[in-house]
Design a protein around this motif. Sequence first.
Motif, short mmCIF file in Angstrom:
data_model
loop_
_atom_site.label_atom_id
_atom_site.label_comp_id
_atom_site.label_asym_id
_atom_site.label_seq_id
_atom_site.Cartn_x
_atom_site.Cartn_y
_atom_site.Cartn_z
N ASP A 1 0.79 -1.25 0.00
CA ASP A 1 0.00 0.00 0.00
C ASP A 1 0.81 1.28 0.00
N TRP A 2 2.03 1.24 -0.50
CA TRP A 2 2.82 2.45 -0.58
C TRP A 2 2.53 3.21 -1.87
N GLY A 3 2.62 4.53 -1.82
CA GLY A 3 2.69 5.35 -3.01
C GLY A 3 4.17 5.40 -3.40
N VAL A 4 4.47 5.25 -4.68
CA VAL A 4 5.89 5.13 -5.10
C VAL A 4 6.23 6.13 -6.20
N THR A 5 7.36 6.83 -6.01
CA THR A 5 7.93 7.66 -7.08
C THR A 5 9.31 7.10 -7.40
N LEU A 6 9.59 6.95 -8.70
CA LEU A 6 10.92 6.49 -9.11
C LEU A 6 11.77 7.70 -9.46
N GLY B 1 -2.63 1.14 -9.35
CA GLY B 1 -3.74 2.10 -9.34
C GLY B 1 -3.18 3.50 -9.42
N ASP B 2 -3.64 4.38 -8.52
CA ASP B 2 -3.16 5.77 -8.58
C ASP B 2 -1.99 6.01 -7.61
N ARG B 3 -1.35 4.91 -7.14
CA ARG B 3 -0.28 5.09 -6.15
C ARG B 3 1.11 5.14 -6.78
N PHE B 4 1.16 5.23 -8.11
CA PHE B 4 2.42 5.29 -8.82
C PHE B 4 2.51 6.65 -9.48
#
Length: 283
Positions: free
Chosen positions: A145-150, A172-175
């Motif tokens: 359930d983390w939101g992730v930014t690369l 979903g919208d967490r990326f």
Amino acid sequence: MIRLGLIGYPLSHSLSPRLHAAAFAAVGLDGEYHLYPVAPDDNAGLAQLTTRIRKGELQGLNVTIPHKQTVIPLLDDLTPFAQAIGAVNTLFLKDNKLIGHNTDAPGFLSDLHKAAPKGFSEKKALVLGAGGAARAVVYALLRDDWGVTLAVRRADVEQAAALMASMKRDAGDRFHHPVLLEAGELSPLVDGIRLIVNATPIGMFPVVGNSPWPDGLLFPRCAVVYDLVYNPRETMFIQQARAAGLHTASGIGMLVEQASLSFETWTGRVPPRDGMFAAVEEK
Ligand code: NAP
């Protein structure tokens, strides 16, 4: 006698034989773990080793750089983890089928929970890099359930976008859109970040004087910094984060976890993590 091993290149600094020797001793099984260096373009060598598992001469193999993806066409099936990540690090035979599995993702997550036993107030992560290890880390974080930014270098933006596209179903919208691993791009978003994971090889032996963290960029006030690099244990990045007052973790915990999970897959026995840690800390 259980015969296991590791395919990769180069393997001169691998800690895996020590880890598995400790695991065999701890659970009282007779076994051996060999290194099988296979050069990047040696497809025949790779095929020969997979055939040895099919024949029952080897009970399982680990796979590391540069074969985590190139070995896939030689396999009959992938576990759901390996399928979603697009890379394997563990091979085994089941019902006469050669299966590829990935223990990097659950290994990372399990160690992350140990590094932050009280959990996280907000689940916003920044992952540096877009290679094989980043794929496993991102997959694990999305499932948790983390939101992730690369954050990647300019040449890797396309690779990062492809990674995102392949995990869209889990994300979903967490990326979020990938950003450049540069101070100017990162400074507006860094304050909300609660976890930073280095999934690049920057800082790894023998070039230990480098850090992936851009010069002049402040760290978030409250975050865990997790460096997948485990040689050296204390990278430049870890030193910088600690100097900024942040909680840190090195990749040695993930190394032990993923090895234990592979060992469990092959033998059905759960090796004690303490003994494996002690084995890799021995001089
Ligand atoms: P990889 O597939 O080669 O990916 C490395 C990523 O880092 C790629 O996106 C690469 O970009 C990027 N990168 C390399 N040099 C960079 C630089 N100077 N600046 C910015 N980005 C850079 O390797 P990997 O398998 O993901 O492994 C990465 C690290 O994780 C290694 O140090 C490995 O030992 C470690 N690891 C640790 C564990 C553990 O259990 N602790 C498990 C797996 C991996 P390019 O594609 O453009 O080169």
